[in-house]
Write a protein that holds these residues in place. Structure first.
Motif, PDB file in Angstrom:
ATOM      1  N   TYR A   1      -4.989 -35.656   5.617  1.00  0.00           N
ATOM      2  CA  TYR A   1      -6.446 -35.612   5.549  1.00  0.00           C
ATOM      3  C   TYR A   1      -6.934 -36.203   4.229  1.00  0.00           C
ATOM      4  O   TYR A   1      -6.376 -35.936   3.162  1.00  0.00           O
ATOM      5  N   THR A   2      -8.002 -37.003   4.310  1.00  0.00           N
ATOM      6  CA  THR A   2      -8.548 -37.586   3.084  1.00  0.00           C
ATOM      7  C   THR A   2      -9.401 -36.585   2.319  1.00  0.00           C
ATOM      8  O   THR A   2      -9.699 -36.790   1.147  1.00  0.00           O
ATOM      9  N   GLY A   3      -9.827 -35.510   2.984  1.00  0.00           N
ATOM     10  CA  GLY A   3     -10.562 -34.439   2.315  1.00  0.00           C
ATOM     11  C   GLY A   3     -12.069 -34.556   2.423  1.00  0.00           C
ATOM     12  O   GLY A   3     -12.621 -35.620   2.721  1.00  0.00           O
ATOM     13  N   GLY A   4     -12.740 -33.435   2.210  1.00  0.00           N
ATOM     14  CA  GLY A   4     -14.194 -33.383   2.334  1.00  0.00           C
ATOM     15  C   GLY A   4     -14.598 -33.210   3.774  1.00  0.00           C
ATOM     16  O   GLY A   4     -13.790 -33.376   4.693  1.00  0.00           O
ATOM     17  N   ASP A   5     -15.859 -32.818   3.977  1.00  0.00           N
ATOM     18  CA  ASP A   5     -16.301 -32.555   5.346  1.00  0.00           C
ATOM     19  C   ASP A   5     -16.935 -33.764   6.011  1.00  0.00           C
ATOM     20  O   ASP A   5     -17.438 -33.669   7.134  1.00  0.00           O
ATOM     21  N   ARG A   6     -16.917 -34.927   5.354  1.00  0.00           N
ATOM     22  CA  ARG A   6     -17.468 -36.154   5.939  1.00  0.00           C
ATOM     23  C   ARG A   6     -16.407 -37.250   5.897  1.00  0.00           C
ATOM     24  O   ARG A   6     -15.737 -37.441   4.881  1.00  0.00           O
ATOM     25  N   GLY A   7     -16.294 -37.975   6.999  1.00  0.00           N
ATOM     26  CA  GLY A   7     -15.310 -39.044   7.038  1.00  0.00           C
ATOM     27  C   GLY A   7     -15.747 -40.302   6.317  1.00  0.00           C
ATOM     28  O   GLY A   7     -14.919 -41.111   5.892  1.00  0.00           O
ATOM     29  N   TRP A   8     -17.059 -40.498   6.161  1.00  0.00           N
ATOM     30  CA  TRP A   8     -17.602 -41.682   5.505  1.00  0.00           C
ATOM     31  C   TRP A   8     -19.036 -41.367   5.103  1.00  0.00           C
ATOM     32  O   TRP A   8     -19.600 -40.323   5.479  1.00  0.00           O
ATOM     33  N   THR A   9     -19.648 -42.255   4.336  1.00  0.00           N
ATOM     34  CA  THR A   9     -21.032 -42.061   3.914  1.00  0.00           C
ATOM     35  C   THR A   9     -21.946 -41.967   5.131  1.00  0.00           C
ATOM     36  O   THR A   9     -21.980 -42.867   5.962  1.00  0.00           O
ATOM     37  N   GLY A  10     -22.677 -40.860   5.234  1.00  0.00           N
ATOM     38  CA  GLY A  10     -23.592 -40.678   6.352  1.00  0.00           C
ATOM     39  C   GLY A  10     -22.980 -39.977   7.551  1.00  0.00           C
ATOM     40  O   GLY A  10     -23.674 -39.721   8.544  1.00  0.00           O
ATOM     41  N   ASP A  11     -21.682 -39.667   7.497  1.00  0.00           N
ATOM     42  CA  ASP A  11     -21.049 -38.935   8.592  1.00  0.00           C
ATOM     43  C   ASP A  11     -21.622 -37.524   8.657  1.00  0.00           C
ATOM     44  O   ASP A  11     -21.827 -36.878   7.626  1.00  0.00           O
ATOM     45  N   VAL A  12     -21.896 -37.057   9.875  1.00  0.00           N
ATOM     46  CA  VAL A  12     -22.433 -35.701  10.074  1.00  0.00           C
ATOM     47  C   VAL A  12     -21.282 -34.798  10.501  1.00  0.00           C
ATOM     48  O   VAL A  12     -20.625 -35.063  11.508  1.00  0.00           O
ATOM     49  N   PRO A  13     -20.997 -33.721   9.740  1.00  0.00           N
ATOM     50  CA  PRO A  13     -19.834 -32.892  10.054  1.00  0.00           C
ATOM     51  C   PRO A  13     -19.882 -32.240  11.430  1.00  0.00           C
ATOM     52  O   PRO A  13     -18.856 -32.144  12.100  1.00  0.00           O
TER      53      PRO A  13
ATOM     54  N   VAL B   1      -6.283 -38.993   8.618  1.00  0.00           N
ATOM     55  CA  VAL B   1      -7.495 -38.494   9.258  1.00  0.00           C
ATOM     56  C   VAL B   1      -8.603 -38.443   8.210  1.00  0.00           C
ATOM     57  O   VAL B   1      -8.454 -37.784   7.169  1.00  0.00           O
ATOM     58  N   LEU B   2      -9.699 -39.143   8.470  1.00  0.00           N
ATOM     59  CA  LEU B   2     -10.809 -39.149   7.513  1.00  0.00           C
ATOM     60  C   LEU B   2     -11.487 -37.787   7.477  1.00  0.00           C
ATOM     61  O   LEU B   2     -11.751 -37.180   8.520  1.00  0.00           O
ATOM     62  N   GLY B   3     -11.785 -37.298   6.277  1.00  0.00           N
ATOM     63  CA  GLY B   3     -12.403 -35.986   6.127  1.00  0.00           C
ATOM     64  C   GLY B   3     -11.383 -34.877   6.232  1.00  0.00           C
ATOM     65  O   GLY B   3     -10.186 -35.061   5.983  1.00  0.00           O
ATOM     66  N   ASP B   4     -11.851 -33.691   6.644  1.00  0.00           N
ATOM     67  CA  ASP B   4     -10.959 -32.536   6.754  1.00  0.00           C
ATOM     68  C   ASP B   4     -10.516 -32.256   8.182  1.00  0.00           C
ATOM     69  O   ASP B   4      -9.799 -31.282   8.441  1.00  0.00           O
TER      70      ASP B   4
END
Length: 309
Positions: free
Chosen positions: A262-274, A199-202
């Motif tokens: 989870y890949t971690g962080g609150d964004r799944g990719w550059t420009g993703d809005v949480p 899962v990308l992000g958290d």
């Protein structure tokens, strides 16, 4: 505008939303679908519609399909928002060139109605509810920037060239088609590895998910009932769904119980809005409400994708 007995051009009409829109319009209108098939499937073009394969960055293609007898252009064609998000120049240049070229051609031949599909990404990382009059608009992704630039061009033609524009700021639209997007991504990952789902992000990212059939129904309702020079509407559901909840729904529908990585962080990719909070009060005031919640839209789309086998 009455959506019956019209000649309608649908750009991107072989894609998920465009093909559903063309299918909805085809029984009562003369529909021309134009698509370069970079993200589209010709099998999705409905019977009764004329299909033109072409690159809309080519002015000759635009001239061929946008003729003086066209009553409405539904402009859904866009470069894939998930392609190379760290290097969006090509996407930005292509999308803005296409939209400007279409509007320029419409003005040349006297076509004065445009339905344009924008995105909730124009709001950026607002962190609060974003009604249509929210500002300032500060997108954080290349895709959001190109959509805001395209909206600006639409505004110019609405206010200075007598074109009536309906602009739709979409939530995440889901439906029966594989390709980019979290639902098909999870289905494909779980088919490859039923034990673990990356899962990308958290997983806490929360957004509104709308089924494509309701999206198209809402678009048609707005075109038929909103009559300002420039009409801007959020399209979505009243609530949000988290990425982890989507993983749960997809896993349940596939009869699986995977571990989540989870890949971690609150964004799944550059420009993703949480978190995206997309009010649809303006749409409701016009007389249209979604029947499906975000969770129900995701579940329905998952079942449709699984049924494609």
């Amino acid at each position: 505008m009455e959506l019956s007995g019209q000649r309608v051009v649908v750009t991107g009409g072989a894609g998920l939303i465009g093909s559903h829109l063309a299918r909805t319009l085809a029984p009562d209108n003369d529909v021309v679908v134009v698509d370069d098939l970079s993200n589209g499937d010709p099998a999705s073009v409905p019977e009764g519609a004329t299909f033109v394969e072409g690159d809309l960055t080519d002015a000759s293609v635009v001239a061929d399909v946008v003729t003086g007898d066209v009553d409405l252009v539904c402009h859904l064609a866009a470069a894939d928002k998930y392609v190379d998000t760290d290097h969006p120049r090509a996407q930005f240049e292509a999308n803005t060139a296409i939209t400007y070229g279409i509007l320029e051609r419409m003005a040349e031949v006297g076509v004065d109605n445009l339905a344009f599909t924008s995105s909730c990404t124009v709001y950026g990382d607002a962190g609060e509810p974003t009604p249509e009059d929210y500002g300032p608009l500060e997108p954080i992704s290349g895709y959001g920037a190109t959509k805001l630039a395209e909206e600006s061009v639409c505004s110019v033609y609405a206010h200075s060239h007598d074109v009536t524009v309906w602009t739709f700021r979409f939530a995440n639209i889901v439906g029966p088609r594989f390709g980019a997007g979290v639902v098909p991504d999870f289905v494909e990952k779980l088919r490859e590895n039923p034990e673990t789902l990356t899962v990308l992000g958290d997983g806490r990212q929360e957004k509104s998910y709308m089924h494509v059939t309701e999206c198209v129904d809402a678009m048609c309702h707005v075109v038929e009932h909103a009559d300002a020079d420039l009409n801007v509407y959020n399209l979505g559901t009243h609530e949000t769904t988290s990425v982890t909840r989507i993983a749960d729904i997809v896993s349940e529908e596939m009869g699986l119980d995977p571990d989540y990585a989870y890949t971690g962080g609150d964004r799944g990719w550059t420009g993703d809005v949480p978190r995206v909070f997309l009010p649809i009060d303006k749409l409701a005031a016009l007389g249209w409400e979604p029947e499906l919640t975000s969770d129900e839209s995701v579940r329905r789309a998952t079942r449709e994708l699984l049924a494609l086998d």
